[in-house]
Design an enzyme around this catalytic site. Sequence first.
Site, short mmCIF file in Angstrom:
data_model
loop_
_atom_site.label_atom_id
_atom_site.label_comp_id
_atom_site.label_asym_id
_atom_site.label_seq_id
_atom_site.Cartn_x
_atom_site.Cartn_y
_atom_site.Cartn_z
N HIS A 263 26.13 38.08 -34.06
CA HIS A 263 26.49 39.22 -33.21
C HIS A 263 26.32 40.49 -34.05
O HIS A 263 26.49 40.45 -35.27
CB HIS A 263 27.95 39.03 -32.79
CG HIS A 263 28.49 40.03 -31.83
ND1 HIS A 263 28.91 41.28 -32.20
CD2 HIS A 263 28.70 39.95 -30.49
CE1 HIS A 263 29.38 41.93 -31.14
NE2 HIS A 263 29.26 41.14 -30.09
N ASP B 74 32.70 34.62 -38.52
CA ASP B 74 32.97 35.34 -37.28
C ASP B 74 33.47 34.30 -36.28
O ASP B 74 32.69 33.50 -35.76
CB ASP B 74 31.68 36.01 -36.80
CG ASP B 74 31.81 36.59 -35.40
OD1 ASP B 74 32.84 36.37 -34.75
OD2 ASP B 74 30.86 37.27 -34.96
N GLN C 130 34.15 33.68 -31.01
CA GLN C 130 33.96 32.67 -29.96
C GLN C 130 34.39 31.28 -30.43
O GLN C 130 34.37 30.33 -29.64
CB GLN C 130 32.48 32.61 -29.53
CG GLN C 130 31.91 33.93 -29.05
CD GLN C 130 32.55 34.42 -27.75
OE1 GLN C 130 33.16 33.65 -27.00
NE2 GLN C 130 32.41 35.70 -27.48
N LYS D 265 39.77 37.62 -26.60
CA LYS D 265 38.89 36.52 -26.22
C LYS D 265 39.62 35.18 -26.21
O LYS D 265 39.03 34.14 -25.96
CB LYS D 265 37.69 36.46 -27.18
CG LYS D 265 36.77 37.68 -27.03
CD LYS D 265 35.54 37.55 -27.88
CE LYS D 265 34.83 38.86 -28.10
NZ LYS D 265 34.01 39.26 -26.95
N CYS E 48 24.77 41.83 -27.52
CA CYS E 48 25.00 42.33 -28.89
C CYS E 48 24.38 41.40 -29.92
O CYS E 48 24.97 41.18 -30.99
CB CYS E 48 26.49 42.52 -29.17
SG CYS E 48 27.23 43.77 -28.16
N1 PMP Z 1 31.36 38.22 -32.69
C1 PMP Z 1 31.09 37.54 -31.58
C2 PMP Z 1 30.39 36.21 -31.70
C3 PMP Z 1 31.45 38.06 -30.35
O1 PMP Z 1 31.19 37.37 -29.23
C4 PMP Z 1 32.10 39.31 -30.29
C5 PMP Z 1 32.47 39.95 -28.97
N2 PMP Z 1 31.46 39.93 -28.01
C6 PMP Z 1 32.38 39.97 -31.49
C7 PMP Z 1 32.00 39.40 -32.67
C8 PMP Z 1 33.08 41.29 -31.51
O2 PMP Z 1 34.39 41.14 -31.05
P1 PMP Z 1 35.27 42.42 -30.69
O3 PMP Z 1 34.43 43.26 -29.77
O4 PMP Z 1 36.48 41.86 -30.02
O5 PMP Z 1 35.58 43.11 -31.98
#
Ligand code: PMP
Length: 427
Positions: free
Chosen positions: A144, A221, A224, A247, A385
């Site tokens: 991401h 990270d 998910q 999440k 993203c």
């Molecule tokens: N990493 C992953 C794999 C994500 O899916 C997301 C959120 N889409 C993020 C990082 C970023 O998370 P946040 O926007 O809650 O900081």
Amino acid sequence: MRVHPSPPEADVVTLHESVPPDAFDVERVRRDFPILARPVRGKKLVYLDSAATTQKPRQVVEAMARYFDQENANVHRGVHFLSERATEAYEGARERVRKFLNARHASEIVFVRGTTEALNLVAFTFGRLRVGVGDEVLLTAMEHHSNIVPWQMLCADRGAKLVVAPIDDRGVLLLDELEKRIGPRTKLLGVTHVSNALGTVNPLKQIVALAHARGVPVVVDGAQGAPHVPADVRDLDCDFYAFSGHKIYGPTGIGVLYGKAEHLEAMPPWQGGGDMILSVSFEKTTYNRVPYKFEAGTPNMAGAIGLGAALDWLEALPREAAWAHEDELLAYGTEALSRIRGLRLVGTAPGKAAVLSFVFEDIHPHDIGTVLDREGVAIRTGHHCAQPLMQRLGIAATARASLGIYNTRGEIDALVAGLEKVRRMFA
Ligand code: PMP
């Protein structure tokens, strides 16, 4: 203790085979989410966008309301009753997260805004300590943006280089290629637990072992990962693990950075201000102990309490059966979507979690999303993203249905029916 998959190779098998899915009562779970009963555009809401953010059970909302109604005060600094209560509740949430991640010490849990802030924190502190001119930061092709850009900024600042481990066409990380890219200049490996765009579950234990064998720390990270697969940081032995409250059925604006105590101790603070200090004079400031060293300013008490309530709620469910429910639903959805002519699933790694990404004929994903929305079906469309991943796969965007613990087969059927409408309109 939760069982962690320790796959011998990249092909992770489904986690929960032995549990009868009927041990999990999804209708009962759904009753905790009033929003799921509301109509949308005159239709029944079918919420398939949990990878973007999950809905919140009423227990979380109530815990936060109770905090504001009965306990609100600033933490740590006060001597009065309410401040003590607020501090207890906030630190109780930290202990709750510790237990969830099976971390050794509550001081290894730093509250942040979310995964993005957690990863930036690591890049700007730990990263700056470790990465110098000519060094390398290793990532995977499925990251991401929030696990790419902070490292890119660090590399630009340091004269270091980003190195990327490739994936195959199914979205499986190529472990031998990853291993080949770990060299003497590799100072850090950043890897996602579960891909938000593909659903690939990376074999973290194996990856961490590979990296550690060469003295390379691993930043995970877990945005998910934590909501969908076991996230036992001691079992994984990762150096850092980041996730977001919103999440995992908790509120927005709160997230977690787990870091091994030895790293957190050695890292400099990253934001200065109240609470992160022991004493301040114009000549010299001494910093507070961890984790407070990284929590400058008034923290998000209500958010932390909400997250604690979300974890309480989640872990009160029969966890193995809940995971089995998600796995079963994903298998059902995979099968149902595979039967749709002209639809191609993007991300077909074995042992995936919670994500059904796809392209459909040459219909623009935004058109797919818009037509589904009129049917009450909420999905996400775009690059998720993960633009470098989209480039690797040779596509601009996908449509993505992502699952939460409250989804049902009936909702997958509604998605399929909606997609048939999309075909009639565009194909
Ligand atoms: N990493 C992953 C794999 C994500 O899916 C997301 C959120 N889409 C993020 C990082 C970023 O998370 P946040 O926007 O809650 O900081």
